[in-house]
Motif scaffolding. Structure first.
Motif, mmCIF file in Angstrom:
data_model
loop_
_atom_site.group_PDB
_atom_site.id
_atom_site.type_symbol
_atom_site.label_atom_id
_atom_site.label_comp_id
_atom_site.label_asym_id
_atom_site.label_seq_id
_atom_site.Cartn_x
_atom_site.Cartn_y
_atom_site.Cartn_z
ATOM 1 N N THR A 8 -13.061 1.040 5.967
ATOM 2 C CA THR A 8 -12.515 2.403 6.411
ATOM 3 C C THR A 8 -11.275 2.285 7.453
ATOM 4 O O THR A 8 -10.976 1.360 8.248
ATOM 5 N N ASP A 9 -10.257 3.110 7.124
ATOM 6 C CA ASP A 9 -8.982 3.170 7.846
ATOM 7 C C ASP A 9 -9.051 4.018 9.167
ATOM 8 O O ASP A 9 -10.203 4.894 9.207
ATOM 9 N N ALA A 10 -8.037 3.925 9.725
ATOM 10 C CA ALA A 10 -8.042 5.099 10.999
ATOM 11 C C ALA A 10 -8.255 6.601 10.517
ATOM 12 O O ALA A 10 -8.644 7.280 11.620
ATOM 13 N N ALA A 11 -7.639 6.695 9.394
ATOM 14 C CA ALA A 11 -7.556 8.172 8.911
ATOM 15 C C ALA A 11 -8.968 8.601 8.578
ATOM 16 O O ALA A 11 -9.557 9.898 8.247
ATOM 17 N N GLY A 12 -9.872 7.511 8.399
ATOM 18 C CA GLY A 12 -11.179 8.076 7.740
ATOM 19 C C GLY A 12 -11.175 8.096 6.089
ATOM 20 O O GLY A 12 -12.262 8.538 5.837
ATOM 21 N N LEU A 13 -10.117 7.879 5.622
ATOM 22 C CA LEU A 13 -10.278 7.972 3.944
ATOM 23 C C LEU A 13 -10.979 6.593 3.438
ATOM 24 O O LEU A 13 -11.666 7.171 2.398
ATOM 25 N N GLY A 14 -11.268 5.755 3.998
ATOM 26 C CA GLY A 14 -11.690 4.762 2.959
ATOM 27 C C GLY A 14 -10.791 4.115 2.146
ATOM 28 O O GLY A 14 -9.864 4.623 1.704
ATOM 29 N N ARG A 15 -10.755 2.920 1.792
ATOM 30 C CA ARG A 15 -10.089 1.986 0.984
ATOM 31 C C ARG A 15 -9.939 2.571 -0.536
ATOM 32 O O ARG A 15 -8.727 2.903 -0.887
ATOM 33 N N GLY A 16 -10.679 3.300 -1.114
ATOM 34 C CA GLY A 16 -10.853 3.678 -2.396
ATOM 35 C C GLY A 16 -9.853 5.019 -2.271
ATOM 36 O O GLY A 16 -8.820 5.090 -3.162
ATOM 37 N N ARG A 17 -10.265 5.832 -1.485
ATOM 38 C CA ARG A 17 -9.554 7.061 -1.398
ATOM 39 C C ARG A 17 -8.160 6.797 -0.785
ATOM 40 O O ARG A 17 -6.994 7.703 -1.562
ATOM 41 N N ALA A 18 -7.887 5.807 -0.043
ATOM 42 C CA ALA A 18 -6.490 5.846 0.450
ATOM 43 C C ALA A 18 -5.473 5.209 -1.080
ATOM 44 O O ALA A 18 -4.336 5.466 -0.882
ATOM 45 N N ALA A 20 -6.151 5.941 -3.926
ATOM 46 C CA ALA A 20 -6.079 6.999 -4.728
ATOM 47 C C ALA A 20 -4.809 7.833 -4.165
ATOM 48 O O ALA A 20 -3.846 8.549 -5.038
ATOM 49 N N PHE A 21 -4.864 7.824 -3.100
ATOM 50 C CA PHE A 21 -3.948 8.950 -2.477
ATOM 51 C C PHE A 21 -2.283 8.292 -2.449
ATOM 52 O O PHE A 21 -1.494 9.164 -2.788
ATOM 53 N N ALA A 22 -2.242 6.941 -2.493
ATOM 54 C CA ALA A 22 -0.893 6.303 -2.614
ATOM 55 C C ALA A 22 -0.484 6.192 -4.106
ATOM 56 O O ALA A 22 0.620 5.782 -4.325
ATOM 57 N N LEU A 23 -1.509 6.019 -4.920
ATOM 58 C CA LEU A 23 -1.321 5.762 -6.395
ATOM 59 C C LEU A 23 -0.305 6.413 -6.983
ATOM 60 O O LEU A 23 0.659 5.820 -7.549
ATOM 61 N N PRO A 24 -0.437 7.784 -6.909
ATOM 62 C CA PRO A 24 1.037 8.637 -7.671
ATOM 63 C C PRO A 24 2.388 8.122 -7.249
ATOM 64 O O PRO A 24 3.037 8.067 -8.024
ATOM 65 N N ALA A 25 2.465 8.060 -5.857
ATOM 66 C CA ALA A 25 3.905 7.493 -5.306
ATOM 67 C C ALA A 25 4.210 6.045 -5.951
ATOM 68 O O ALA A 25 5.281 5.886 -6.386
ATOM 69 N N LEU A 26 3.445 5.204 -5.865
ATOM 70 C CA LEU A 26 3.352 3.760 -6.352
ATOM 71 C C LEU A 26 3.866 3.875 -7.796
ATOM 72 O O LEU A 26 4.542 3.016 -8.095
ATOM 73 N N VAL A 27 3.063 4.763 -8.506
ATOM 74 C CA VAL A 27 3.437 4.733 -10.020
ATOM 75 C C VAL A 27 4.940 5.370 -10.227
ATOM 76 O O VAL A 27 5.744 4.858 -10.917
ATOM 77 N N LEU A 28 5.237 6.304 -9.522
ATOM 78 C CA LEU A 28 6.549 6.982 -9.642
ATOM 79 C C LEU A 28 7.679 5.710 -9.060
ATOM 80 O O LEU A 28 8.597 5.744 -9.933
ATOM 81 N N ILE A 29 7.399 5.150 -8.213
ATOM 82 C CA ILE A 29 8.224 3.804 -7.564
ATOM 83 C C ILE A 29 8.425 2.898 -8.853
ATOM 84 O O ILE A 29 9.564 2.581 -9.224
ATOM 85 N N GLY A 30 7.314 2.494 -9.252
ATOM 86 C CA GLY A 30 7.315 1.509 -10.198
ATOM 87 C C GLY A 30 8.121 2.068 -11.659
ATOM 88 O O GLY A 30 8.953 1.354 -12.406
ATOM 89 N N VAL A 31 7.890 3.215 -12.107
ATOM 90 C CA VAL A 31 8.358 3.973 -13.372
ATOM 91 C C VAL A 31 9.759 3.888 -13.077
ATOM 92 O O VAL A 31 10.678 3.762 -14.080
ATOM 93 N N PHE A 32 10.378 4.574 -12.192
ATOM 94 C CA PHE A 32 11.745 4.929 -11.850
ATOM 95 C C PHE A 32 12.450 4.184 -10.950
ATOM 96 O O PHE A 32 13.824 4.169 -10.986
ATOM 97 N N LEU A 33 11.919 3.073 -10.411
ATOM 98 C CA LEU A 33 12.685 2.251 -9.788
ATOM 99 C C LEU A 33 12.706 0.567 -9.956
ATOM 100 O O LEU A 33 13.370 -0.079 -10.287
ATOM 101 N N VAL A 34 11.349 0.312 -10.000
ATOM 102 C CA VAL A 34 10.964 -1.219 -10.313
ATOM 103 C C VAL A 34 11.373 -1.495 -11.630
ATOM 104 O O VAL A 34 12.159 -2.476 -11.969
ATOM 105 N N PHE A 35 10.757 -0.926 -12.693
ATOM 106 C CA PHE A 35 10.986 -1.004 -14.057
ATOM 107 C C PHE A 35 12.512 -0.890 -14.472
ATOM 108 O O PHE A 35 12.935 -2.054 -15.169
ATOM 109 N N PRO A 36 13.050 0.149 -14.077
ATOM 110 C CA PRO A 36 14.611 0.190 -14.414
ATOM 111 C C PRO A 36 15.444 -0.988 -13.696
ATOM 112 O O PRO A 36 16.256 -1.753 -14.337
#
Length: 299
Positions: A8-18, A20-36
């Motif tokens: 459980t984090d300070a915002a109360g999301l829990g590890r799984g939901r946290a 999931a919340f950050a995953l879309p941004a991480l995917v975009l960073i990976g596709v458009f920044l890291v991979f290129p």
């Protein structure tokens, strides 16, 4: 309140939901920044081309592209032209003119100040392609606005003075950012300090040197870094001169475009792009060092 556990984090999301919340941004960073970035590093180690046998079966050449670039007179000339472009447009032009406008307008109020700010901001928010078209019309040899105003029919500004043309063009485009940043910085200079300096007999220059600049040094460093990096990587001058005539305005972004896409040397172009990244990192590290030294100075 119970301490946060591993689940459980300070915002109360829990590890799984946290996650999931950050995953879309991480995917975009990976596709458009890291991979290129990884792909560019790989291409820079090959002789990959747009056409021919090297397009179908590129070979690893290791540091060959980098050695070729550093030994290429055209590349070294492009570095020198880029240094002129950054010095003339970013540091002297945008930073210098932006501060001059902010200093002149600091005590102005009413329609004059609003008009100046509107005109300067208009040059900044217009799309680069539109601004380039306007400047081509201004500098055109046959019936260009500047030739009409100066009475110099037939003067080919883009051919005879290509570097000066793109420096003035980019200064006109980018001065708004510097002006607004410096205007905000000058608002934070206590008027009582300037009044005290005036009563002590300090001239306007002495007030600027001894009172204003020491208080806004951080803003100056930030502005010079940002305008230098933006100018260093700016491709818009290509719309005016395409790097010509005869490479006399071929700054590094235009050079990369010409060798990678026009000449088809994608591997070589990727290597030069990484060299540009290294130069940008040197700029940024120098800025961080200056900023750290400033913070360590007492008082």
């Amino acid at each position: 309140m119970a301490p946060a556990t591993s689940q459980t984090d300070a915002a109360g999301l829990g590890r799984g939901r946290a996650v999931a919340f950050a995953l879309p941004a991480l995917v975009l960073i990976g596709v458009f920044l890291v991979f290129p970035a990884i792909w560019t590093i790989y291409l820079g180690l090959t002789d990959y081309r747009l056409t021919g046998p090297a397009a179908a079966d590129p070979r690893l050449v290791g540091a060959g592209n980098y050695v070729t670039a550093l030994g290429d007179e055209r590349f070294r000339g492009s570095v020198w032209l880029t240094a002129q472009f950054v010095l003339g447009s970013a540091i002297i032009g945008q930073a210098g003119l932006g501060f001059a406008l902010a200093w002149i307008m600091r005590d102005r109020r009413g329609p004059v100040r609003r008009l100046v700010e509107a005109l300067v901001l208009l040059s900044w928010i217009l799309p680069g392609s539109v601004v380039a078209f306007l400047w081509i019309a201004l500098l055109d040899r046959d019936g260009g606005t500047l030739n009409v105003l100066l009475g110099t029919p037939g003067a080919a500004w883009l051919l005879d003075h290509p570097m000066l043309s793109i420096i003035v063009f980019n200064t006109w485009r980018g001065t708004a950012f510097s002006m607004m940043l410096y205007s905000a910085a000058l608002e934070n200079v206590p008027p009582s300090h300037l009044e005290t300096a005036r009563l002590a007999g300090a001239s306007a220059f002495q007030q600027l040197r001894d009172v204003v600049l020491p208080r806004i040094k951080g803003h100056v460093l930030t502005n010079v870094l940002l305008t230098s990096l933006w100018t260093f990587n700016d491709f818009t001058p290509f719309l005016l001169t395409a790097g010509g005539p005869e490479g006399r305005s071929e700054i590094l972004p235009v050079y990369v475009y010409n060798v990678a896409l026009r000449d088809g040397q994608l591997g070589f172009g990727a290597a030069v792009s990484l060299l540009i990244l290294v130069i940008n990192l040197v700029f940024a590290l120098a800025y961080l060092r200056l900023l750290r030294d400033r913070r360590e100075v007492p008082g």
